[in-house]
Design a protein around this motif. Sequence first.
Motif, PDB file in Angstrom:
ATOM      1  N   UNK A  39       0.848  -1.189   0.000  1.00  0.00           N
ATOM      2  CA  UNK A  39       0.000   0.000   0.000  1.00  0.00           C
ATOM      3  C   UNK A  39       0.884   1.239   0.000  1.00  0.00           C
ATOM      4  N   UNK A  40       0.291   2.355  -0.403  1.00  0.00           N
ATOM      5  CA  UNK A  40       1.022   3.609  -0.436  1.00  0.00           C
ATOM      6  C   UNK A  40       0.577   4.459  -1.610  1.00  0.00           C
ATOM      7  N   UNK A  41       0.370   5.748  -1.377  1.00  0.00           N
ATOM      8  CA  UNK A  41      -0.073   6.662  -2.422  1.00  0.00           C
ATOM      9  C   UNK A  41       1.061   7.583  -2.840  1.00  0.00           C
ATOM     10  N   UNK A  42       1.052   7.983  -4.114  1.00  0.00           N
ATOM     11  CA  UNK A  42       2.062   8.893  -4.665  1.00  0.00           C
ATOM     12  C   UNK A  42       3.475   8.355  -4.483  1.00  0.00           C
ATOM     13  N   UNK A  43       3.643   7.072  -4.782  1.00  0.00           N
ATOM     14  CA  UNK A  43       4.934   6.407  -4.617  1.00  0.00           C
ATOM     15  C   UNK A  43       5.868   6.716  -5.782  1.00  0.00           C
ATOM     16  N   UNK A  44       7.185   6.645  -5.559  1.00  0.00           N
ATOM     17  CA  UNK A  44       8.135   6.693  -6.672  1.00  0.00           C
ATOM     18  C   UNK A  44       8.109   5.370  -7.429  1.00  0.00           C
ATOM     19  N   UNK A  45       8.547   5.399  -8.677  1.00  0.00           N
ATOM     20  CA  UNK A  45       8.562   4.185  -9.497  1.00  0.00           C
ATOM     21  C   UNK A  45       9.767   4.184 -10.419  1.00  0.00           C
ATOM     22  N   UNK A  46      10.304   2.997 -10.661  1.00  0.00           N
ATOM     23  CA  UNK A  46      11.381   2.843 -11.642  1.00  0.00           C
ATOM     24  C   UNK A  46      11.009   1.769 -12.658  1.00  0.00           C
ATOM     25  N   UNK A  47      11.527   1.930 -13.867  1.00  0.00           N
ATOM     26  CA  UNK A  47      11.474   0.883 -14.876  1.00  0.00           C
ATOM     27  C   UNK A  47      12.883   0.332 -15.024  1.00  0.00           C
ATOM     28  N   UNK A  48      13.003  -0.994 -15.017  1.00  0.00           N
ATOM     29  CA  UNK A  48      14.314  -1.655 -15.035  1.00  0.00           C
ATOM     30  C   UNK A  48      14.499  -2.422 -16.335  1.00  0.00           C
ATOM     31  N   UNK A  49      15.650  -2.204 -16.987  1.00  0.00           N
ATOM     32  CA  UNK A  49      15.962  -2.900 -18.222  1.00  0.00           C
ATOM     33  C   UNK A  49      16.867  -4.098 -17.989  1.00  0.00           C
ATOM     34  N   UNK A  50      16.452  -5.271 -18.438  1.00  0.00           N
ATOM     35  CA  UNK A  50      17.243  -6.499 -18.279  1.00  0.00           C
ATOM     36  C   UNK A  50      18.457  -6.502 -19.192  1.00  0.00           C
ATOM     37  N   UNK A  51      19.417  -7.358 -18.872  1.00  0.00           N
ATOM     38  CA  UNK A  51      20.613  -7.501 -19.694  1.00  0.00           C
ATOM     39  C   UNK A  51      20.365  -8.355 -20.926  1.00  0.00           C
ATOM     40  N   UNK A  52      21.360  -8.396 -21.813  1.00  0.00           N
ATOM     41  CA  UNK A  52      21.271  -9.151 -23.066  1.00  0.00           C
ATOM     42  C   UNK A  52      20.947 -10.614 -22.781  1.00  0.00           C
ATOM     43  N   UNK A  53      19.871 -11.105 -23.383  1.00  0.00           N
ATOM     44  CA  UNK A  53      19.405 -12.486 -23.299  1.00  0.00           C
ATOM     45  C   UNK A  53      18.818 -12.864 -21.940  1.00  0.00           C
ATOM     46  N   UNK A  54      18.761 -11.929 -21.008  1.00  0.00           N
ATOM     47  CA  UNK A  54      18.361 -12.264 -19.647  1.00  0.00           C
ATOM     48  C   UNK A  54      16.844 -12.160 -19.440  1.00  0.00           C
TER      49      UNK A  54
END
Length: 270
Positions: A39-54
């Motif tokens: 739970x939690x409002x107005x949270x920070x967020x990240x998008x994560x990019x995987x490595x090659x073939x992972x």
Amino acid sequence: MASKPKALLDELTHPGPHDVLRGNLALAGLPGVVFTPARGLNLPAIAFGHGWLQPTGRYHGLLHHLASWGIVAAAPATQRGPLPSHRIFAADLCTTLDLVSGVRLGPGAISVDPSKFGLAGHSTGGGAAVLAAATGKPAVKAVATFAAAQTIPSATEAARKVTVPGLHLAAEGDLVAPAAGNAEAIAKAWAGPVQLRTLGRSSHLAVTEGRHWSQRLLHGKPHYGTQRLVRGLFTAFFLTHLAGTGKYQPLLDTGIKRASIEFDPSLEAA
């Protein structure tokens, strides 16, 4: 009295105070996974990019850890073939941020603040995160990478357009994306505040979790010590720059065992 950097690192390498939920990005139209605090409002967020073939499954521990500290962490499972489009992968990272801020997460007690977006990634996913940040759409507040690799178009050239804080972690024993031509080049081209650290006794795949057939092609293997450092430093970095928490700044300003600071113009000026 301010906590010492080692104590702060020890704190951040343990799970945070939040229970964590796991969801499927495919329900919103993009293959991938999302971890959120319960739970939690107005949270920070990240998008994560995987490595090659992972597969994204090799980063679930890291994503779960960030969520336990109050950060929504999502990873698209796209561009996983041997010849990925880095430009499209960067666009997918941007789409991921739009999705987590625009769709319902969990039972309804969770929301993301679009002014608290960040990007992160490993290997080509790190390079794609730099490409995504350079577009400015959506605007992000911070970018963190581990063993970032060069991309097409060039992540180094894209870094010249990124004015938000950057944290780039290089692996000392990386034979796939050696620091000099990859993380170091990106960091030294960075337009905003930036820090480059070298993680000792580490390899290109050290941040990944579990076993995968790609280890037959790529040098390195999972390493708990590296995973612990990445979790602590990424958490400190994003809590500082996305959540506005000042407590962990001393950790970001100080070299620590196995994570020495190689380049940081702000510390050199001081």
